[in-house]
Design a protein around this motif. Structure first.
Motif, PDB file in Angstrom:
ATOM      1  N   UNK A 278       0.829  -1.205   0.000  1.00  0.00           N
ATOM      2  CA  UNK A 278       0.000   0.000   0.000  1.00  0.00           C
ATOM      3  C   UNK A 278       0.865   1.258   0.000  1.00  0.00           C
ATOM      4  N   UNK A 279       2.026   1.180   0.623  1.00  0.00           N
ATOM      5  CA  UNK A 279       2.879   2.358   0.791  1.00  0.00           C
ATOM      6  C   UNK A 279       3.718   2.636  -0.444  1.00  0.00           C
ATOM      7  N   UNK A 280       4.315   1.593  -1.008  1.00  0.00           N
ATOM      8  CA  UNK A 280       5.123   1.721  -2.231  1.00  0.00           C
ATOM      9  C   UNK A 280       4.591   0.681  -3.221  1.00  0.00           C
ATOM     10  N   UNK A 281       3.469   0.963  -3.862  1.00  0.00           N
ATOM     11  CA  UNK A 281       2.807  -0.040  -4.711  1.00  0.00           C
ATOM     12  C   UNK A 281       3.716  -0.571  -5.812  1.00  0.00           C
ATOM     13  N   UNK A 282       3.678  -1.901  -5.984  1.00  0.00           N
ATOM     14  CA  UNK A 282       4.387  -2.534  -7.073  1.00  0.00           C
ATOM     15  C   UNK A 282       5.859  -2.792  -6.828  1.00  0.00           C
ATOM     16  N   UNK A 283       6.385  -2.371  -5.686  1.00  0.00           N
ATOM     17  CA  UNK A 283       7.815  -2.576  -5.434  1.00  0.00           C
ATOM     18  C   UNK A 283       8.104  -4.015  -5.035  1.00  0.00           C
ATOM     19  N   UNK A 284       7.138  -4.681  -4.409  1.00  0.00           N
ATOM     20  CA  UNK A 284       7.287  -6.089  -4.035  1.00  0.00           C
ATOM     21  C   UNK A 284       6.980  -6.983  -5.235  1.00  0.00           C
TER      22      UNK A 284
END
Length: 471
Positions: free
Chosen positions: A79-85
Motif C-alpha cells: 500500500x505504501x510503495x505499490x508494485x515494489x514487491x
C-alpha cells in the motif's frame, strides 16, 4: 581479534551467488531511497500502519505443548510503495506458537528469519519450542519476503537477484512487524519483543526503531550496517561483482542520479564510500582472494571494447562513460584512456612499426587497462557501501524509545559481520548492552542458541522491571 576459520570454510562450501542480475532497476532504487527517508523517522511514519490493520488466521493446529496458528496478511509495503514487491511476496505469512498454559503474563517474541531460513521449521525447533518449555513465552515467526512461498519463480533458493531486493525486503519487514505488533496488542498479548539471528537480527533492529513504545530487542549475530557484510565479510565472495561492475560502468544513472540521493547521518554516503576505498586500501585488498580477474569483472577484451565502443550517445558509449565519472578526475581519465588509444596507436605506428616499439605499446595498454579495471572495482565497491549504508545503517533510523531494553549478542570472531571500521551499536544506541561470545558466526549459530534465548528472557525481565506499571 581474528576471524573464524569455520566461517571461511563454510562460505567456501556454498556455491550460491548473490545479486546475479545486478543493482536493480534505477527507478526502484530511487523509490526505495525516498521511502527510506520516511521510514527512517519514527514520527513521519507512525501512521503508515493503522492500529487496526487486518490480520487473518487460516489454520489452528493443536499440539501437546502448544497451539500453532498459521496466518497471513497483505504486506503494508504494497500500500505504501505499490508494485515494489514481487507479486509472490505481497501476501505475508506467519506462524504463531502459543503455549497451552500461560504464567503471570502473555509474553510474545517475534522472530525474524536469517539468510536461508525458509519457512518456520528451524526457528520453531531451535528457539520457539524451547522458549515455551523454559518460560512459557509465545513466539511469532514471520516469513521473509522472497522466501519459500513468497519467492519469485525465477529466484534460486535464497539468492536475491538484485541488490535492491534486500532493501525491499527490509522495508517490508519493518512495516509487517508493525502490523503484527498492533495485532498482538489488540489480542491482549503483553509484553511484546523482537529478535532474530544474523540478517534476522538486523531486520528486527530496523523494525524496533520504528515502534513508538519501549520494546525488548535481542539482535543476535548482527551489527550496525550490512555494508561491511557485502564489502569486507566472507559473503562478499558470493557477490556477483562481474555484473555489478558492468552495470555501473554502462549506466551513468547510478553515479549521476542515484548517488545524489544517498544520505548517511547527514553526510554524503557515496563520498564516504569513496574515502573508504581510497584511504583504507587494505579493506579493498582483503578481497583479493576473490580473484578479481577480467573473468569475474566481466571485462574480457571484447566486453571492454563494448564499453568503450558502445552505440554513439548511448549509456555504453565512451563519451558517456568519460563524462559520467564527474565524481573524480582520475576516474574520468581512466575511462577516457580507451577512447584515446586508437589515436595513440596511429601516432606511434607512424614513428616506427618495429617490434620494440610495439612491445612497449602493448605493455602500456595492458597497464592502462589494468588500472581502469582497478578503478572500476573501487568505484563499484564504494557505490555498494553507499547504497548499503543508505538503507541498512542503524544510524539512518530513529533511536529506539528505550535502548536499555536492547541486548545485542555478537560473536568475537564473526567473519560474516565485520565490525572493524564500522560504527558500534553502543555509540548509536547509548545504553544498549552487548554480549560477546567466543567463536565465529557459524559456531555461535549452531551451538549458542541457549544463550540467545537467555538474552531474550533477560531483556523481557528488564522491560517488566522498568515498564510494567506504566504499560
Amino acid at each position: 581479534m581474528g576471524v573464524s576459520r569455520l566461517d571461511v570454510l563454510y562460505r567456501r562450501l556454498l556455491l550460491t551467488k548473490l545479486f546475479i542480475q545486478g543493482w536493480g532497476k534505477p527507478e526502484d532504487l530511487k523509490r526505495i531511497f525516498e521511502f527510506r527517508k520516511i521510514i527512517g523517522n519514527r514520527e513521519r511514519c507512525k501512521d503508515l500502519v493503522p492500529k487496526d490493520y487486518p490480520v487473518f488466521i487460516d489454520k489452528v493446529e493443536e499440539q501437546t505443548d502448544c497451539k500453532i496458528l498459521n496466518g497471513h496478511f497483505i504486506s503494508p509495503l504494497e500500500h505504501t510503495v505499490p508494485g515494489i514487491l514481487p507479486p509472490e511476496s505481497v501476501k505475508a505469512r506467519f506462524q504463531f506458537l502459543v503455549p497451552k498454559r500461560w504464567k503471570k503474563y502473555k509474553p510474545v517474541c517475534i522472530h525474524l528469519a536469517g539468510t536461508g531460513d525458509h519457512f518456520f521449521w528451524r526457528r520453531r525447533t531451535m528457539m520457539a519450542r524451547p522458549m515455551i518449555k523454559e518460560t512459557g513465552m509465545a513466539s511469532l515467526l514471520l516469513e521473509n519476503p522472497y522466501y519459500i512461498l513468497q519467492k519469485p519463480k525465477d529466484q534460486l533458493r535464497s539468492s536475491l537477484k538484485n541488490v535492491s531486493d534486500l532493501f525491499v525486503m527490509g522495508g517490508a519487514l519493518i512495516l509487517e512487524s508493525a502490523a503484527l505488533l498492533h495485532w498482538l496488542e489488540r489480542e491482549g498479548y503483553w509484553p511484546l519483543g523482537m529478535t532474530g539471528i544474523s540478517m534476522g537480527g538486523h531486520m528486527a533492529s530496523l523494525a524496533v526503531t520504528n515502534w513508538p513504545k519501549p520494546i525488548p530487542l535481542v539482535p543476535c549475530l548482527s551489527w550496525s550496517t550490512a555494508s561491511s557484510v557485502f564489502t569486507t565479510g566472507v559473503l562478499s565472495k558470493a557477490v556477483n561483482w562481474r555484473e555489478l561492475e558492468k552495470q555501473y560502468a554502462r549506466h551513468a544513472v547510478y553515479e549521476e542520479e542515484i548517488t545524489r540521493m544517498l544520505e548517511y547521518c547527514g553526510t554524503d554516503s557515496f563520498r564516504m564510500g569513496q574515502d573508504f576505498v581510497k584511504n583504507s586500501p587494505r579493506s579493498f585488498d582483503s578481497l583479493s582472494d576473490l580473484e578479481f580477474t577480467s573473468d569475474l569483472l566481466g571485462l574480457h577484451q571484447s566486453d571492454h571494447e563494448k564499453l568503450r565502443m558502445g552505440a554513439s550517445g548511448g549509456p555504453g558509449s565512451a563519451a558517456t562513460l568519460g563524462c559520467s565519472r564527474v565524481g573524480g578526475a582520475s576516474s574520468g581519465r581512466g575511462l577516457l584512456i580507451g577512447r584515446e588509444r586508437s589515436g595513440l596507436d596511429q601516432m606511434l605506428s607512424a614513428v616506427s612499426s618495429s617490434t620494440p616499439h610495439m612491445d612497449m605499446l602493448n605493455a602500456k595498454n595492458i597497464t592502462q587497462e589494468t588500472s581502469n579495471h582497478r578503478t572500476l572495482q573501487r568505484e563499484s565497491l564504494g557505490f555498494m557501501k553507499g547504497v548499503m549504508d543508505e538503507c541498512t545503517h542503524i544510524a539512518n533510523f530513529s533511536v529506539p524509545v528505550d535502548p536499555s531494553l536492547i541486548i545485542v549478542v555478537q560473536a568475537k570472531e564473526d567473519a560474516y559481520i565485520p565490525r572493524t571500521g564500522v560504527r558500534s551499536l553502543q555509540e548509536i544506541w547509548p545504553g544498549c548492552e552487548v554480549r560477546y561470545l567466543n567463536g565465529g558466526h557459524i559456531s555461535a549459530y549452531l551451538f549458542k542458541q541457549g544463550l540467545f534465548r537467555q538474552a531474550i528472557y533477560d531483556a523481557f525481565d528488564r522491560f517488566l522491571e522498568k515498564h510494567s506499571f506504566s504499560s
